[in-house]
Design a protein around this motif. Structure first.
Motif, PDB file in Angstrom:
ATOM      1  N   GLN A 141       1.196  -1.119  -0.139  1.00  0.00           N
ATOM      2  CA  GLN A 141       0.174  -0.159   0.004  1.00  0.00           C
ATOM      3  C   GLN A 141       0.832   0.918   0.092  1.00  0.00           C
ATOM      4  OE1 GLN A 141      -3.208   0.371   0.261  1.00  0.00           O
ATOM      5  NE2 GLN A 141      -3.094  -1.988  -0.400  1.00  0.00           N
ATOM      6  N   PHE A 142       1.957   1.379   1.030  1.00  0.00           N
ATOM      7  CA  PHE A 142       3.260   2.471   0.883  1.00  0.00           C
ATOM      8  C   PHE A 142       3.705   2.853  -0.441  1.00  0.00           C
ATOM      9  CE2 PHE A 142       2.220   1.387   5.335  1.00  0.00           C
ATOM     10  CZ  PHE A 142       1.905   3.022   5.833  1.00  0.00           C
ATOM     11  N   GLU A 143       3.521   1.849  -1.280  1.00  0.00           N
ATOM     12  CA  GLU A 143       4.206   1.656  -2.883  1.00  0.00           C
ATOM     13  C   GLU A 143       3.355   2.995  -3.517  1.00  0.00           C
ATOM     14  OE1 GLU A 143       3.891  -1.424  -5.098  1.00  0.00           O
ATOM     15  OE2 GLU A 143       5.220  -2.811  -3.872  1.00  0.00           O
ATOM     16  N   ASP A 144       2.504   3.882  -3.067  1.00  0.00           N
ATOM     17  CA  ASP A 144       1.478   4.860  -3.394  1.00  0.00           C
ATOM     18  C   ASP A 144       2.688   6.235  -2.661  1.00  0.00           C
ATOM     19  OD1 ASP A 144       0.446   7.480  -3.582  1.00  0.00           O
ATOM     20  OD2 ASP A 144      -1.560   6.557  -3.787  1.00  0.00           O
ATOM     21  N   PRO A 145       3.364   7.087  -2.572  1.00  0.00           N
ATOM     22  CA  PRO A 145       4.053   8.119  -2.256  1.00  0.00           C
ATOM     23  C   PRO A 145       2.904   8.635  -1.339  1.00  0.00           C
ATOM     24  CG  PRO A 145       4.021   8.544  -4.421  1.00  0.00           C
ATOM     25  CD  PRO A 145       4.036   6.892  -4.163  1.00  0.00           C
ATOM     26  N   THR A 146       1.357   8.727  -1.833  1.00  0.00           N
ATOM     27  CA  THR A 146       0.718  10.093  -1.001  1.00  0.00           C
ATOM     28  C   THR A 146      -0.219   9.416  -0.127  1.00  0.00           C
ATOM     29  OG1 THR A 146      -1.118   8.502  -2.116  1.00  0.00           O
ATOM     30  CG2 THR A 146       0.421  10.833  -3.327  1.00  0.00           C
ATOM     31  N   VAL A 147      -0.015   8.322   0.773  1.00  0.00           N
ATOM     32  CA  VAL A 147      -0.423   7.317   1.578  1.00  0.00           C
ATOM     33  C   VAL A 147       0.254   7.157   3.007  1.00  0.00           C
ATOM     34  CG1 VAL A 147      -0.906   4.877   2.273  1.00  0.00           C
ATOM     35  CG2 VAL A 147      -1.173   5.568  -0.126  1.00  0.00           C
ATOM     36  N   MET A 148       0.360   7.870   4.048  1.00  0.00           N
ATOM     37  CA  MET A 148       0.683   8.301   4.944  1.00  0.00           C
ATOM     38  C   MET A 148       0.147   6.745   6.063  1.00  0.00           C
ATOM     39  SD  MET A 148       3.027   9.907   4.785  1.00  0.00           S
ATOM     40  CE  MET A 148       3.226  10.628   3.163  1.00  0.00           C
ATOM     41  N   SER A 149      -1.192   6.018   6.212  1.00  0.00           N
ATOM     42  CA  SER A 149      -1.267   5.164   6.741  1.00  0.00           C
ATOM     43  C   SER A 149      -2.241   4.557   6.626  1.00  0.00           C
ATOM     44  CB  SER A 149      -2.104   5.719   8.069  1.00  0.00           C
ATOM     45  OG  SER A 149      -2.346   4.161   9.040  1.00  0.00           O
ATOM     46  N   VAL A 150      -2.211   3.057   6.701  1.00  0.00           N
ATOM     47  CA  VAL A 150      -2.758   1.987   6.128  1.00  0.00           C
ATOM     48  C   VAL A 150      -3.672   1.403   7.217  1.00  0.00           C
ATOM     49  CG1 VAL A 150      -3.056  -0.192   4.985  1.00  0.00           C
ATOM     50  CG2 VAL A 150      -1.419   1.187   4.562  1.00  0.00           C
ATOM     51  N   SER A 151      -4.567   0.937   7.166  1.00  0.00           N
ATOM     52  CA  SER A 151      -5.282   0.250   8.040  1.00  0.00           C
ATOM     53  C   SER A 151      -5.760  -1.433   7.352  1.00  0.00           C
ATOM     54  CB  SER A 151      -7.328   0.374   7.937  1.00  0.00           C
ATOM     55  OG  SER A 151      -7.896  -0.529   9.258  1.00  0.00           O
ATOM     56  N   GLY A 152      -5.333  -2.394   8.687  1.00  0.00           N
ATOM     57  CA  GLY A 152      -5.462  -3.396   7.876  1.00  0.00           C
ATOM     58  C   GLY A 152      -6.747  -4.449   7.898  1.00  0.00           C
ATOM     59  N   ASN A 153      -6.507  -5.839   7.591  1.00  0.00           N
ATOM     60  CA  ASN A 153      -8.437  -6.881   8.054  1.00  0.00           C
ATOM     61  C   ASN A 153      -7.891  -7.285   9.094  1.00  0.00           C
ATOM     62  OD1 ASN A 153     -10.393  -7.652   7.439  1.00  0.00           O
ATOM     63  ND2 ASN A 153     -10.434  -9.085   5.413  1.00  0.00           N
ATOM     64  N   VAL A 154      -8.969  -6.900  10.297  1.00  0.00           N
ATOM     65  CA  VAL A 154      -9.024  -7.231  11.848  1.00  0.00           C
ATOM     66  C   VAL A 154     -10.377  -8.443  11.377  1.00  0.00           C
ATOM     67  CG1 VAL A 154      -9.343  -7.023  14.539  1.00  0.00           C
ATOM     68  CG2 VAL A 154      -8.408  -5.375  12.353  1.00  0.00           C
ATOM     69  N   LYS A 155      -9.979  -8.936  11.997  1.00  0.00           N
ATOM     70  CA  LYS A 155     -11.192 -10.505  11.497  1.00  0.00           C
ATOM     71  C   LYS A 155     -11.051 -11.253  14.098  1.00  0.00           C
ATOM     72  CE  LYS A 155     -10.980 -12.144   7.161  1.00  0.00           C
ATOM     73  NZ  LYS A 155     -10.412 -12.960   6.414  1.00  0.00           N
ATOM     74  N   ILE A 156     -12.260 -11.502  13.419  1.00  0.00           N
ATOM     75  CA  ILE A 156     -12.819 -12.513  14.819  1.00  0.00           C
ATOM     76  C   ILE A 156     -11.911 -13.615  15.558  1.00  0.00           C
ATOM     77  CG2 ILE A 156     -13.884 -13.501  16.974  1.00  0.00           C
ATOM     78  CD1 ILE A 156     -13.588 -10.448  17.431  1.00  0.00           C
ATOM     79  N   GLY A 157     -10.703 -14.897  16.142  1.00  0.00           N
ATOM     80  CA  GLY A 157     -10.499 -14.979  16.036  1.00  0.00           C
ATOM     81  C   GLY A 157     -10.885 -16.198  16.027  1.00  0.00           C
ATOM     82  N   ASN A 158     -11.678 -16.079  17.777  1.00  0.00           N
ATOM     83  CA  ASN A 158     -12.292 -17.016  18.488  1.00  0.00           C
ATOM     84  C   ASN A 158     -13.892 -17.151  18.576  1.00  0.00           C
ATOM     85  OD1 ASN A 158     -12.520 -14.139  19.689  1.00  0.00           O
ATOM     86  ND2 ASN A 158     -12.436 -15.200  21.619  1.00  0.00           N
ATOM     87  N   ALA A 159     -14.203 -16.836  17.116  1.00  0.00           N
ATOM     88  CA  ALA A 159     -15.740 -17.184  17.385  1.00  0.00           C
ATOM     89  C   ALA A 159     -16.507 -18.186  17.255  1.00  0.00           C
ATOM     90  CB  ALA A 159     -16.189 -16.624  15.724  1.00  0.00           C
ATOM     91  N   VAL A 160     -16.773 -17.920  18.701  1.00  0.00           N
ATOM     92  CA  VAL A 160     -17.374 -19.564  19.049  1.00  0.00           C
ATOM     93  C   VAL A 160     -18.883 -18.826  20.624  1.00  0.00           C
ATOM     94  CG1 VAL A 160     -17.652 -20.967  21.851  1.00  0.00           C
ATOM     95  CG2 VAL A 160     -15.340 -20.197  19.898  1.00  0.00           C
TER      96      VAL A 160
END
Length: 311
Positions: A141-160
């Protein structure tokens, strides 16, 4: 891929703290949470040779900074053993570990920034597990020089159970909204469990009242930071393939307390950045100032009012 110009040394932070809920192991790492995943004693964490999820990343050049924010169990012992094992293994990644008096997550993040040397900075929570290819997807994502921050994809790991299903649906809903917000330039929440920053952005932002990078007075320092980035007119992107699994609450009371804390912290951030609402000045996007923030304020205000009434 051999000719790709990889950004040097992304710094990945892990902060050790007590999770709101515990007991369920997250996916990955052969079922074991990373050694720095929890300050609560568990057999998998206290085992002699815990799997090193953080260090299993496939990115070619990175470092890991782990801050122990005043844990009182065996976390320090386990981490020191892991550091010794890592040094003996000859693994090329740099692993830095430090224990400090308890000061809160923002304090731990500020200390980690002082120790890190990477051009890209990626943060995560203590109860989260990063996929082996997440660093690569963040970096792209940072290959675009205008990007200063990136949000990742958070998933629930204990979905019970029902509470796990509710959280899964909530995060899926958030996935599509983040894609839309990134497209419209209106993303103002980059959750600390999966946040990436171009390091030099911190030099362009105004410091907090305490002259720190992350605001140690704000209970949701990640929301404050991403809102500050938006206020400065910088671009925030979304990496849906940078997956990080997190451990969600397993009891309804803990779930409600966590969500109310998030909403209340967001409300306090909105008060701090109230000049953004209905702002017509550039470089803010009208979609953010005219629609996204006002609607979010209404929701956060209702939750904050309910919290005040129940206090």
């Amino acid at each position: 891929m051999a000719d790709r110009a990889w950004p040097p040394l992304p710094s990945r932070f892990g902060e050790i703290r007590h999770p709101d809920s515990g007991g369920t192991l997250l996916p990955g790492c052969d079922g074991h949470p990373p050694a720095a995943a929890s300050a609560r004693p568990r057999p998998s964490v206290a085992s002699r040779r815990p799997r090193r999820c953080i260090l299993d990343s496939r990115y070619p050049d990175f470092e890991v900074v782990v801050i122990n924010d005043g844990s009182t169990d065996r976390t320090d012992e386990v981490m020191r053993a892991l550091v010794a094992e890592h040094q003996a293994s000859g693994h090329p990644a740099r692993l830095v570990y430090e224990r400090k008096p308890n000061g809160g997550k923002a304090s731990a993040m500020n200390r980690a920034l002082e120790l890190a040397s990477g051009e890209l900075v990626i943060t995560t929570d203590a109860d989260s597990v990063m996929a082996p290819d997440a660093l690569t997807h963040f970096a792209r994502q940072f290959e675009d020089p205008t990007v200063m921050s990136v949000s990742g994809n958070v998933k629930i790991g204990n979905a019970v159970g029902i509470i796990g299903l509710v959280q899964q649906l909530e995060y899926m809903y958030g996935f599509w909204f983040k894609k839309a917000d990134a497209l419209m330039g209106s993303m103002y929440i980059v959750g600390g469990a999966a946040a990436a920053y171009r390091r030099r952005v911190f030099d362009t932002l105004p410091r907090t009242k305490d002259r720190t990078v992350f605001d140690e007075r704000n209970i949701t320092e990640d929301i404050e930071m991403s809102t500050r980035i938006q206020d400065a007119g910088h671009r925030i992107s979304y990496a849906p393939d940078a997956v990080i699994h997190t451990e969600g609450p397993t009891e309804w009371k803990a779930f409600a307390r966590q969500r109310l804390r998030w909403k209340y912290g967001r409300f306090l951030t909105f008060l701090q950045y109230r000049h953004l609402f209905f702002s017509t000045r550039r470089p803010q996007k009208a979609w953010l100032t005219m629609l996204v923030l006002p609607v979010a304020l209404l929701w956060s205000s209702s939750c904050s009012w309910n919290r005040w009434r129940s206090a």
